[in-house]
Motif scaffolding. Structure first.
Motif, short mmCIF file in Angstrom:
data_model
loop_
_atom_site.label_atom_id
_atom_site.label_comp_id
_atom_site.label_asym_id
_atom_site.label_seq_id
_atom_site.Cartn_x
_atom_site.Cartn_y
_atom_site.Cartn_z
N ARG A 22 -11.82 12.34 12.49
CA ARG A 22 -11.23 11.78 13.72
C ARG A 22 -9.71 11.75 13.65
N LEU A 23 -9.15 11.93 12.45
CA LEU A 23 -7.69 11.90 12.31
C LEU A 23 -7.09 13.14 12.97
N PRO A 24 -5.87 13.04 13.48
CA PRO A 24 -5.27 14.19 14.18
C PRO A 24 -5.01 15.33 13.21
N GLY A 25 -5.39 16.53 13.60
CA GLY A 25 -5.14 17.71 12.77
C GLY A 25 -6.13 17.87 11.64
N VAL A 26 -7.16 17.02 11.59
CA VAL A 26 -8.14 17.10 10.51
C VAL A 26 -9.48 17.53 11.11
N GLY A 27 -9.89 18.77 10.82
CA GLY A 27 -11.21 19.23 11.24
C GLY A 27 -12.25 18.86 10.20
N ARG A 28 -13.51 19.25 10.41
CA ARG A 28 -14.56 18.84 9.47
C ARG A 28 -14.38 19.50 8.10
N LYS A 29 -13.85 20.72 8.09
CA LYS A 29 -13.65 21.38 6.79
C LYS A 29 -12.59 20.66 5.98
N THR A 30 -11.48 20.32 6.62
CA THR A 30 -10.42 19.58 5.94
C THR A 30 -10.93 18.20 5.52
N ARG B 33 2.34 9.75 10.16
CA ARG B 33 1.75 10.17 11.43
C ARG B 33 0.29 9.72 11.52
N LEU B 34 -0.46 9.88 10.41
CA LEU B 34 -1.86 9.47 10.38
C LEU B 34 -1.96 7.95 10.57
N ALA B 35 -1.09 7.21 9.85
CA ALA B 35 -1.15 5.75 9.93
C ALA B 35 -0.86 5.27 11.34
N LEU B 36 0.16 5.86 11.99
CA LEU B 36 0.50 5.44 13.35
C LEU B 36 -0.63 5.81 14.32
N HIS B 37 -1.30 6.92 14.04
CA HIS B 37 -2.46 7.28 14.86
C HIS B 37 -3.56 6.21 14.74
N ILE B 38 -3.82 5.81 13.50
CA ILE B 38 -4.85 4.79 13.27
C ILE B 38 -4.47 3.49 13.98
N LEU B 39 -3.18 3.16 13.98
CA LEU B 39 -2.73 1.92 14.63
C LEU B 39 -2.89 2.00 16.15
N ARG B 40 -2.75 3.22 16.69
CA ARG B 40 -2.87 3.36 18.14
C ARG B 40 -4.31 3.24 18.61
N ARG B 41 -5.27 3.62 17.75
CA ARG B 41 -6.67 3.60 18.16
C ARG B 41 -7.27 2.21 18.00
N ASP B 42 -8.52 2.05 18.46
CA ASP B 42 -9.22 0.77 18.34
C ASP B 42 -9.26 0.28 16.90
N VAL B 47 -11.10 0.46 10.91
CA VAL B 47 -11.90 -0.26 9.92
C VAL B 47 -13.07 0.62 9.47
N ALA B 48 -13.67 1.35 10.41
CA ALA B 48 -14.79 2.23 10.06
C ALA B 48 -14.35 3.32 9.09
N LEU B 49 -13.15 3.85 9.32
CA LEU B 49 -12.63 4.88 8.41
C LEU B 49 -12.45 4.31 7.01
N GLY B 50 -11.78 3.16 6.93
CA GLY B 50 -11.55 2.54 5.62
C GLY B 50 -12.85 2.23 4.91
N GLN B 51 -13.81 1.68 5.65
CA GLN B 51 -15.08 1.31 5.02
C GLN B 51 -15.87 2.53 4.58
N ALA B 52 -15.85 3.59 5.40
CA ALA B 52 -16.58 4.80 5.03
C ALA B 52 -16.04 5.38 3.72
N ILE B 53 -14.73 5.32 3.55
CA ILE B 53 -14.12 5.84 2.31
C ILE B 53 -14.55 4.99 1.12
N ILE B 54 -14.48 3.66 1.28
CA ILE B 54 -14.84 2.76 0.18
C ILE B 54 -16.32 2.93 -0.18
N GLU B 55 -17.17 2.94 0.85
CA GLU B 55 -18.62 3.03 0.58
C GLU B 55 -18.96 4.37 -0.06
#
Lengths: 211, 211
Positions: A22-30, B33-42, B47-55
């Protein structure tokens, strides 16, 4: 392409790939490459990444005054009494605040619009924090508003919209960033419009000794 | 460049940018850029991204048999009784397992080396799971080992190292992926070595009707 219907070895991996993509510029392969990288590194590193994202997202809100990101209700810049609260610099986004701060040339406050007017992208004036800017100016303490949007059509449109909104406040000076030859650039790499503007808005050579 | 000594508006943001910039191919500018994108979204999305990585990082371990990623001690492929456990395909990494699974042409088991021998990068045979492969073969159930490493110098070196290690097991057939003209490629885009190999290893035309 076939990655869409992939059978991942693990639903945990699949979940992480889905969220990363879901991150910008990140496709499923990346996203898969990033996830496998995280798996190869220490567990503590992956957990730290996940937690930093969660804590940032939960802990950061927007300054009530200037709409910059902040951990408090009022951001550190607005709360800093040493800054010149009579000058407000209008920028498109949070990143622009950081960029201008990095120049070390500005000691006033900011106003983060959250974008520029762009009808093609469905962004009208109401999506931005322009009303909030007008309210700030209406309170009467602000002497100068610097329009520091990008030199694009959308930036110019937004500049002009704000200019008209602030026109009733006749004692407030409205300025914009100088257009001109970028420092370090040859004239042959400067476009004609910029060059034309830099001629019209030429400055005293002796003034350059002070900067 | 100046980003290194940046004063971020928030230590939470700075922390997230630091962690994100540890990802491969992500510098501090991209991380911001990624961090600011995350801040702009819900908030829920961040939180789902962070949790998916940890899990994922906490929940995934490596299969005791084949060293593929797995949520259990034995991965789903090794545990699948319908697969041909007499054939083992040796691959460099977890991603290669997924790539081969996607072809739908393979029904045996895998052995994930965790890399290829590359003295320049300090990767010797001991860093890889070659001993574990030899143990698997020594148990006597395996009839064929398919060497499916990349067609690079490091891949060839590793293939040959494994070939010698498995030489004592004279009843085990050791094969490697066919080298040849990639499907869809013209001859003029095929290098001479590959073309030479594909001549030497030419196959019966009538066999192509079956695939």
């Amino acid at each position: 392409m076939a990655l869409e219907q992939d059978q991942f070895a693990s639903s945990l991996l699949e979940q992480a790939v889905t969220e990363l993509s879901r991150l910008p510029g990140v496709g499923r392969k990346t996203a898969l490459r990033l996830a496998l990288h995280i798996l190869r590194r220490d567990e503590s590193e992956g957990v730290a990444l996940g937690q930093a994202i969660i804590e940032m997202r939960k802990g950061i809100r927007y300054c009530r005054v200037c709409h910059n990101i902040s951990e408090e209700e009022i951001c550190p810049i607005c709360a800093d009494g040493r800054r010149d609260s009579s000058t407000v610099c209008v920028v498109e986004n949070v990143n622009d605040v950081m960029i201008i701060e990095r120049t070390g040339q500005y000691g006033g406050l900011y106003h983060v619009l959250g974008g520029v007017i762009s009808p093609m992208d469905g962004i009208g004036p109401d999506s931005l924090t322009i009303d909030s800017l007008v309210e700030r100016v209406a309170q009467g303490n602000i002497k100068e508003v610097i329009l520091a949007l990008g030199a694009t059509m959308e930036g110019d449109t937004t500049n002009f919209y704000i200019f008209r909104k602030l026109a009733p406040f006749t004692d407030v000076k409205i300025t914009q960033l100088a257009r001109g030859v970028a420092v370090g650039n040859d004239l042959e790499y400067t476009d004609e419009i910029t060059l034309g503007r830099s001629l019209l808005q030429r400055t005293l050579f002796s003034d350059s000794f002070n900067s």
